[in-house]
Design an enzyme around this catalytic site. Structure first.
Site, PDB file in Angstrom:
ATOM      1  N   HIS A 231       0.837  -1.205   0.000  1.00 17.32           N
ATOM      2  CA  HIS A 231       0.000   0.000   0.000  1.00 17.32           C
ATOM      3  C   HIS A 231       0.867   1.248   0.000  1.00 17.32           C
ATOM      4  O   HIS A 231       1.892   1.313   0.669  1.00 17.32           O
ATOM      5  CB  HIS A 231      -1.014  -0.007   1.151  1.00 17.32           C
TER       6      HIS A 231
ATOM      7  N   GLU B  12      -5.150   2.138   2.261  1.00 15.23           N
ATOM      8  CA  GLU B  12      -5.124   1.018   3.210  1.00 15.23           C
ATOM      9  C   GLU B  12      -5.368   1.524   4.624  1.00 15.23           C
ATOM     10  O   GLU B  12      -6.080   0.897   5.408  1.00 15.23           O
ATOM     11  CB  GLU B  12      -3.769   0.302   3.124  1.00 15.23           C
ATOM     12  N   GLU B  13      -4.775   2.686   4.933  1.00 14.69           N
ATOM     13  CA  GLU B  13      -4.886   3.236   6.280  1.00 14.69           C
ATOM     14  C   GLU B  13      -6.291   3.734   6.590  1.00 14.69           C
ATOM     15  O   GLU B  13      -6.613   4.007   7.738  1.00 14.69           O
ATOM     16  CB  GLU B  13      -3.875   4.380   6.462  1.00 14.69           C
TER      17      GLU B  13
END
Length: 389
Positions: free
Chosen positions: A194, A245-246
């Site tokens: 990511h 992703e975070e």
């Protein structure tokens, strides 16, 4: 599905002791014009145990700050319904392509990853809803294009496609595809990382050198070495750099959902998230995640480490939805996750302004190189190699 009001005890856990956050609910743009972020926006979050709860964007940020792992399923609520169409479980052989893999491993270098990561982690943040998050994604795409143009033989460039997978928040995912030669096997082998970064409070600096700048440049180095070796796979091999992703695996969920909806045959997916840290006083090793992964593919991954790497593996666990491999698992595809060490020995500077390459000698580019080896081996062993006529 449960409402937020019905899960007050859960939210008490999520927000208890959370970091005090600067917050003006009605005017996030006035305070932070570089961020496309509405802290009051409702988001549907899926937690361990598959409980779904509505939260505001602010509450989601607070949950992440508390270490809660989750999917943000607001836009992908049906992702797990596609798993019912995955019927034939793949079988994975023992590694047997050493004569093809080992020469490529000798061409891997720390120079490219170091140069690339210095630039990639120089953005103030790569947060997926920030202006610099978009800029960092565009820089990464330009670097992948440059690498392809410089290292792939002209004839190989005809079977390589580079594309952006668009997302509504602005920072797109990136896919580099090396098309397979087989006319009767449409399998796809996916290697992912990511590209975004975050601080506990998104408006703060987040260089994200290890999380996951390290994984991003690790797989880029593997891609470079493969195309430089004129790698022509039998099965299609793809390299993915996911956005957001975070934010709850948003980018990888969107990609996995599209592949599932298109009935794509993904043979295997391997995630590289944090590949640089060797904690002082510990043995250098590869962390092989054993929970929420495909067990047969994980066994194959261990075999690859033993066959091709100069360091051993250690089994470790990271919890529910801890990286982008979980999106593929949710869609019914076999996926695995490899990390820099056992989970307890991994980098403690992530999600802070100290996630930098110069913070400590524990940040190791030679350690990252072992993961580039693993990505190369994964691609060749499962992708196969088309012999020249």
């Amino acid at each position: 599905m449960k409402s937020l009001a019905g899960l007050l005890s859960l939210l008490a856990f999520v927000t208890a002791g959370a970091v005090a956050l600067p917050y003006r609910a009605q005017s996030p743009f006035e305070v932070h014009p570089g961020f496309n972020l509405d802290l009051n926006a409702p988001r549907l979050v899926e937690l361990d145990g598959h409980q779904r709860v509505w939260m505001t964007e602010l509450e989601k940020i607070q949950a992440k700050a508390r270490g809660v792992k989750f999917f943000d399923v607001t836009d992908t609520q049906d992702l797990d319904t596609f798993s019912q169409f995955r019927q034939n479980k793949p079988k994975y052989p023992s590694p047997n392509a050493g004569e093809k893999v080992k020469p490529i491993l000798k061409t891997l270098s720390t120079a490219g990853p170091k140069e690339n990561l210095e630039r990639f982690s120089s953005f103030r943040t790569r947060y997926y809803r920030s202006t610099t998050g978009k800029e960092s994604q565009q820089w990464l795409l330009s670097k992948i294009k440059e690498t392809t143009s410089e290292y792939a033989p002209e004839s190989l460039q005809d079977i390589i496609t580079l594309s952006e997978f668009p997302h509504s928040w602005g920072q797109n995912s990136i896919i580099a595809r090396i098309n397979g030669s087989s006319t009767d096997d449409d399998s796809i082998v996916v290697i992912g990382a990511h590209q975004d970064s975050t601080n506990l409070w998104p408006f703060l600096p987040a260089p994200g050198a290890d999380d996951d700048g390290s994984g991003s440049v690790t797989i880029l180095e593997a891609y470079r070495a493969l195309i430089a070796a004129n790698f022509r796979p039998v099965r299609t091999v793809e390299f993915h750099w996911y956005s957001a992703e975070e934010g709850g695996l948003l980018g990888s969920q969107a990609v996995a959902r599209q592949y599932a909806a298109d009935h794509a045959h993904v043979l295997a997916m391997s995630q590289f998230d944090m590949t640089a840290w060797v904690k002082s006083g510990t043995r250098e090793e590869v962390g092989v995640i054993t929970d929420y992964v495909d067990q047969d593919l994980t066994r194959f991954n261990k075999d690859l480490v033993s066959a091709y790497l100069d360091i051993p593996y250690v089994e470790t666990k990271c919890g529910y939805a801890c990286s982008d491999h979980a999106s593929w698992s949710k869609a019914g595809y076999p996926s695995i996750f490899t990390i820099e060490s056992s989970f307890e020995n991994s980098n403690h500077n992530i999600h802070s302004s100290n996630d930098r390459i110069d913070i400590s000698e524990e940040f190791s580019f030679s350690h990252m190189l072992e993961f580039s080896k693993l990505a190369v081996a994964f691609a060749v062993e499962l992708g196969g190699w088309t012999e020249s006529k």
